[in-house]
Write an enzyme that holds these catalytic residues in place. Structure first.
Site, short mmCIF file in Angstrom:
data_model
loop_
_atom_site.label_atom_id
_atom_site.label_comp_id
_atom_site.label_asym_id
_atom_site.label_seq_id
_atom_site.Cartn_x
_atom_site.Cartn_y
_atom_site.Cartn_z
N SER A 175 -7.31 -8.46 -3.74
CA SER A 175 -6.25 -7.51 -4.09
C SER A 175 -5.21 -8.17 -5.00
O SER A 175 -4.75 -7.56 -5.97
CB SER A 175 -5.60 -7.00 -2.80
OG SER A 175 -4.56 -6.11 -3.10
N LYS A 197 0.30 -8.19 -1.09
CA LYS A 197 -0.99 -7.49 -1.04
C LYS A 197 -1.58 -7.39 0.36
O LYS A 197 -2.80 -7.48 0.55
CB LYS A 197 -2.00 -8.12 -2.00
CG LYS A 197 -1.50 -8.36 -3.40
CD LYS A 197 -0.70 -7.21 -3.96
CE LYS A 197 -1.53 -5.96 -4.20
NZ LYS A 197 -0.62 -4.81 -4.54
N LYS A 239 -3.36 9.94 0.67
CA LYS A 239 -2.06 10.60 0.50
C LYS A 239 -1.10 9.72 -0.29
O LYS A 239 -0.40 10.18 -1.19
CB LYS A 239 -1.44 10.90 1.88
CG LYS A 239 -1.90 12.19 2.50
CD LYS A 239 -1.07 13.36 1.95
CE LYS A 239 -1.49 14.65 2.63
NZ LYS A 239 -0.38 15.58 2.80
N HIS A 298 8.83 -11.04 1.15
CA HIS A 298 7.54 -11.75 1.16
C HIS A 298 7.77 -13.23 1.49
O HIS A 298 6.85 -14.03 1.37
CB HIS A 298 6.87 -11.69 -0.22
CG HIS A 298 6.27 -10.37 -0.60
ND1 HIS A 298 5.60 -9.56 0.30
CD2 HIS A 298 6.18 -9.75 -1.80
CE1 HIS A 298 5.16 -8.49 -0.36
NE2 HIS A 298 5.50 -8.58 -1.63
N TRP A 327 2.44 0.32 2.55
CA TRP A 327 1.90 1.10 3.66
C TRP A 327 2.81 1.03 4.89
O TRP A 327 3.23 2.06 5.43
CB TRP A 327 0.50 0.56 3.97
CG TRP A 327 -0.36 1.40 4.84
CD1 TRP A 327 -0.19 2.73 5.16
CD2 TRP A 327 -1.55 0.96 5.50
NE1 TRP A 327 -1.22 3.13 5.98
CE2 TRP A 327 -2.06 2.07 6.20
CE3 TRP A 327 -2.24 -0.25 5.56
CZ2 TRP A 327 -3.22 1.99 6.96
CZ3 TRP A 327 -3.41 -0.33 6.31
CH2 TRP A 327 -3.90 0.78 7.00
N PHE A 387 -2.11 0.50 -8.86
CA PHE A 387 -1.33 -0.17 -7.81
C PHE A 387 -1.98 0.12 -6.45
O PHE A 387 -2.16 -0.77 -5.64
CB PHE A 387 0.13 0.31 -7.83
CG PHE A 387 0.93 -0.26 -6.70
CD1 PHE A 387 1.31 -1.59 -6.72
CD2 PHE A 387 1.27 0.52 -5.61
CE1 PHE A 387 2.03 -2.14 -5.66
CE2 PHE A 387 1.99 -0.02 -4.55
CZ PHE A 387 2.37 -1.35 -4.57
N MET A 388 -2.33 1.38 -6.23
CA MET A 388 -3.08 1.76 -5.03
C MET A 388 -4.55 1.71 -5.42
O MET A 388 -5.11 2.70 -5.89
CB MET A 388 -2.71 3.19 -4.61
CG MET A 388 -1.27 3.38 -4.20
SD MET A 388 -1.05 2.93 -2.49
CE MET A 388 0.72 3.00 -2.36
#
Ligand SMILES: *[C@@H]1O[C@H](CO)[C@@H](O)[C@H](O)[C@H]1NC(C)=O
Length: 293
Positions: free
Chosen positions: A136, A46, A229, A106, A51, A253-254
């Site tokens: 998040s 998170k 976007k 991760h 991104w 999720f976003m």
């Protein structure tokens, strides 16, 4: 708890909770053979993983957004500790990928397969301030049916500060990667900096990757990797993940992709308590975060 009976089983490696399937596959993960030209995207959960993956892929594809649509983002960069038999594991996917490879993890520095250090790979780390990360992760665990139920926000606060979430303690993760940044090829970025000045930070990534794209291409990458976007991009918004794994009717999720949403969740008392815990756990580290823009 229906999740525990099905998918949400967690086990620990060196005190770090991980998915049971990852632990079952641990020797394959630890013996993973990195190559000197691998680029590894490293994040605590998170913290802007998707991104930065899309930013890296846009740079690799010279700003061609159509080529970035070739597959869902989860398949473009193998996730090395991911395992869900009978599907190929992250290691299997990485082994099948032609070089130069971009991979992601991760894992903390303590749990990373040693061949990454031995081969002097490039590491791209993105860190996000702890409070927004906690918020998040809480919403992510509400919708992600593979992770344990987060409980109430008050309960989750304790779970998070005690590092009893998947991939372990935020504090250990960020300080561990911060500490190796000068000894290895690490580009250490902050989520908040990318948010504030995406072009400047994307340029750093481009230079780190040894690419030289013009201003117009950089501007295009800034546009194509905006939160708005990416939320509408079916190759990044997880819309192909079945509801039995991610229930986006609970939380997207976003979700927000902002800096400072913690202020909508932390009570004044929680914030004071958090600041005290933070000072204790981060004592001796020179890393500095910003938690509002
Ligand atoms: C993902 O993107 C598609 C295409 O723009 C859109 O129809 C869908 O609603 C998005 N899904 C989510 C969960 O945001």
């Amino acid at each position: 708890d229906h999740r525990t009976e099905t998918l949400g089983t967690e086990m620990e490696v060196a005190g770090v909770p991980l998915q049971a399937a990852t632990v079952d596959n641990w020797s394959q993960i630890q013996n993973f053979e990195a190559k000197p030209d691998d680029l590894l995207i490293c994040t605590y959960p998170k913290s802007g993983t998707t991104w930065i993956q899309e930013i890296v892929d846009m740079i690799e594809q010279d700003g061609d957004e159509v080529r970035c649509q070739r597959s869902i983002i989860q398949h473009r960069h193998p996730f090395i500790e991911w395992a869900r038999p009978p599907q190929p594991s992250g290691v299997d996917r990485a082994n099948a990928m032609p070089s130069p490879r971009t991979l992601r993890t991760h894992l903390s520095t303590a749990l990373l397969p040693t061949s990454f250090w031995e081969n002097h790979c490039k590491f791209l780390y993105v860190a996000r301030n702890a409070k927004d990360c906690m918020v998040s992760y809480y919403h992510f665990q509400r919708m992600n049916q593979v992770l344990p139920e987060p409980g109430t926000w008050e309960e989750y606060f304790e779970t998070f500060v005690n590092g009893k979430v998947a991939w372990g303690s935020w504090f250990d993760h960020v300080t561990g990667w911060w500490d190796v940044r000068d000894r290895h090829q690490v580009l250490f970025l902050f989520y908040e900096d990318i948010k504030r000045n995406p072009k400047q930070e994307i340029r750093k990534v481009m230079q780190f990757m040894g690419k030289d794209l013009g201003e117009a291409v950089l501007d295009k990458i800034v546009r194509e990797t905006s939160f708005e976007k990416m939320k509408e991009n079916p190759m990044t918004n997880r819309s192909t993940v079945p509801k039995s794994l991610m229930d986006q009717s609970i939380s997207s999720f976003m979700r927000k992709g902002t800096v400072g949403d913690w202020k909508n969740h932390f009570t004044v008392a929680q914030n004071e308590r958090f600041e005290k815990i933070y000072r204790e756990k981060m004592q001796g580290s020179s890393i500095r975060f910003c938690a509002e823009l």
